[in-house]
Write a protein that holds these residues in place. Structure first.
Motif, PDB file in Angstrom:
ATOM      1  N   GLY A 291       0.819  -1.214   0.000  1.00 36.68           N
ATOM      2  CA  GLY A 291       0.000   0.000   0.000  1.00 36.68           C
ATOM      3  C   GLY A 291       0.849   1.258   0.000  1.00 36.68           C
ATOM      4  N   ALA A 292       1.933   1.248   0.753  1.00 36.05           N
ATOM      5  CA  ALA A 292       2.822   2.417   0.778  1.00 36.05           C
ATOM      6  C   ALA A 292       3.451   2.632  -0.594  1.00 36.05           C
ATOM      7  N   ALA A 293       3.889   1.553  -1.218  1.00 35.90           N
ATOM      8  CA  ALA A 293       4.477   1.666  -2.554  1.00 35.90           C
ATOM      9  C   ALA A 293       3.427   2.128  -3.558  1.00 35.90           C
ATOM     10  N   PHE A 294       2.209   1.607  -3.433  1.00 39.51           N
ATOM     11  CA  PHE A 294       1.127   2.007  -4.321  1.00 39.51           C
ATOM     12  C   PHE A 294       0.805   3.485  -4.134  1.00 39.51           C
ATOM     13  N   GLY A 295       0.848   3.957  -2.891  1.00 37.64           N
ATOM     14  CA  GLY A 295       0.604   5.373  -2.611  1.00 37.64           C
ATOM     15  C   GLY A 295       1.628   6.262  -3.304  1.00 37.64           C
ATOM     16  N   LYS A 296       2.877   5.830  -3.326  1.00 36.48           N
ATOM     17  CA  LYS A 296       3.920   6.605  -4.015  1.00 36.48           C
ATOM     18  C   LYS A 296       3.661   6.645  -5.517  1.00 36.48           C
ATOM     19  N   ILE A 297       3.236   5.520  -6.069  1.00 35.15           N
ATOM     20  CA  ILE A 297       2.937   5.477  -7.503  1.00 35.15           C
ATOM     21  C   ILE A 297       1.787   6.420  -7.826  1.00 35.15           C
ATOM     22  N   VAL A 298       0.725   6.370  -7.010  1.00 32.18           N
ATOM     23  CA  VAL A 298      -0.423   7.239  -7.256  1.00 32.18           C
ATOM     24  C   VAL A 298      -0.023   8.701  -7.105  1.00 32.18           C
ATOM     25  N   SER A 299       0.782   9.016  -6.094  1.00 34.28           N
ATOM     26  CA  SER A 299       1.238  10.399  -5.926  1.00 34.28           C
ATOM     27  C   SER A 299       2.013  10.867  -7.149  1.00 34.28           C
ATOM     28  N   SER A 300       2.845  10.004  -7.690  1.00 32.74           N
ATOM     29  CA  SER A 300       3.601  10.360  -8.883  1.00 32.74           C
ATOM     30  C   SER A 300       2.673  10.572 -10.073  1.00 32.74           C
ATOM     31  N   VAL A 301       1.684   9.712 -10.223  1.00 35.31           N
ATOM     32  CA  VAL A 301       0.727   9.866 -11.320  1.00 35.31           C
ATOM     33  C   VAL A 301      -0.005  11.195 -11.202  1.00 35.31           C
ATOM     34  N   VAL A 302      -0.443  11.515  -9.982  1.00 39.45           N
ATOM     35  CA  VAL A 302      -1.170  12.774  -9.782  1.00 39.45           C
ATOM     36  C   VAL A 302      -0.243  13.965 -10.013  1.00 39.45           C
ATOM     37  N   ASP A 303       0.938  13.963  -9.372  1.00 35.92           N
ATOM     38  CA  ASP A 303       1.852  15.108  -9.461  1.00 35.92           C
ATOM     39  C   ASP A 303       2.430  15.291 -10.861  1.00 35.92           C
ATOM     40  N   ASP A 304       2.775  14.177 -11.517  1.00 35.38           N
ATOM     41  CA  ASP A 304       3.516  14.268 -12.770  1.00 35.38           C
ATOM     42  C   ASP A 304       2.655  14.159 -14.026  1.00 35.38           C
ATOM     43  N   LEU A 305       1.456  13.611 -13.904  1.00 32.56           N
ATOM     44  CA  LEU A 305       0.617  13.438 -15.086  1.00 32.56           C
ATOM     45  C   LEU A 305      -0.710  14.194 -15.008  1.00 32.56           C
ATOM     46  N   ILE A 306      -1.480  13.928 -13.971  1.00 33.82           N
ATOM     47  CA  ILE A 306      -2.841  14.471 -13.894  1.00 33.82           C
ATOM     48  C   ILE A 306      -2.848  15.976 -13.657  1.00 33.82           C
ATOM     49  N   MET A 307      -2.112  16.444 -12.659  1.00 38.68           N
ATOM     50  CA  MET A 307      -2.140  17.874 -12.344  1.00 38.68           C
ATOM     51  C   MET A 307      -1.576  18.730 -13.480  1.00 38.68           C
ATOM     52  N   PRO A 308      -0.495  18.325 -14.143  1.00 37.43           N
ATOM     53  CA  PRO A 308      -0.057  19.118 -15.309  1.00 37.43           C
ATOM     54  C   PRO A 308      -1.114  19.165 -16.414  1.00 37.43           C
ATOM     55  N   LEU A 309      -1.825  18.039 -16.623  1.00 37.14           N
ATOM     56  CA  LEU A 309      -2.897  18.041 -17.629  1.00 37.14           C
ATOM     57  C   LEU A 309      -4.020  18.994 -17.230  1.00 37.14           C
ATOM     58  N   PHE A 310      -4.400  18.979 -15.932  1.00 38.69           N
ATOM     59  CA  PHE A 310      -5.405  19.937 -15.448  1.00 38.69           C
ATOM     60  C   PHE A 310      -4.911  21.361 -15.663  1.00 38.69           C
ATOM     61  N   GLY A 311      -3.635  21.577 -15.389  1.00 38.31           N
ATOM     62  CA  GLY A 311      -3.062  22.899 -15.582  1.00 38.31           C
ATOM     63  C   GLY A 311      -3.145  23.353 -17.026  1.00 38.31           C
ATOM     64  N   ILE A 312      -2.860  22.440 -17.961  1.00 41.22           N
ATOM     65  CA  ILE A 312      -2.938  22.772 -19.385  1.00 41.22           C
ATOM     66  C   ILE A 312      -4.385  23.085 -19.768  1.00 41.22           C
ATOM     67  N   ILE A 313      -5.310  22.259 -19.300  1.00 41.45           N
ATOM     68  CA  ILE A 313      -6.730  22.468 -19.610  1.00 41.45           C
ATOM     69  C   ILE A 313      -7.216  23.806 -19.060  1.00 41.45           C
ATOM     70  N   LEU A 314      -6.726  24.176 -17.890  1.00 41.78           N
ATOM     71  CA  LEU A 314      -7.160  25.420 -17.257  1.00 41.78           C
ATOM     72  C   LEU A 314      -6.281  26.609 -17.651  1.00 41.78           C
ATOM     73  N   GLY A 315      -5.564  26.500 -18.739  1.00 41.94           N
ATOM     74  CA  GLY A 315      -4.814  27.635 -19.265  1.00 41.94           C
ATOM     75  C   GLY A 315      -3.454  27.835 -18.647  1.00 41.94           C
TER      76      GLY A 315
END
Length: 126
Positions: A24-48
């Protein structure tokens, strides 16, 4: 007391739980990386071009980091949803396992022989 502790600590459930915490701890790190490195930048691009990590509200000396909070909430939602799907899969698997009807055991040679004798005796009496 030591025996009780030893039997508790080395039961399969406790070991399974320890393994689950590590995974679970390792999975949490993977999810954090996905959110920080993939999802949030995409949201940022969508929101200008908005960078969520830099969203901060300054009140006197205190900094309220809204962007960091938003990322943590998205982490939580993804982890909670993943766990939900995993538990749902496990329950579905258990239900299928429970639904399997137990096949009746085939009669042994002795039972077959006794059945034949019974049938012969019935036919002889009639």
């Amino acid at each position: 007391m030591w025996k009780e502790f030893k039997s508790f600590a080395f039961k399969g459930n406790v070991m399974d739980l320890a393994i689950a915490v590590i995974i679970g701890a390792a999975f949490g790190k993977i999810v954090s990386s996905v959110v920080d490195d993939l999802i949030m930048p995409l949201f940022g691009i969508i929101l200008g071009g908005l960078d969520f990590s830099n969203i901060v509200i300054q009140v006197n000396e205190a900094k309220i980091q809204i962007g960091s909070f938003i990322q943590t909430v998205i982490d939580f939602i993804i982890i909670a949803f993943s766990i939900f799907l995993f538990i749902k899969f496990l329950h579905k698997f258990k239900r299928k396992e429970e639904e399997k009807p137990d096949k009746p055991a085939e009669p042994s040679k002795e039972e077959l022989l006794l059945t034949e004798i019974r049938d012969l005796l019935k036919n002889k009496q009639n």
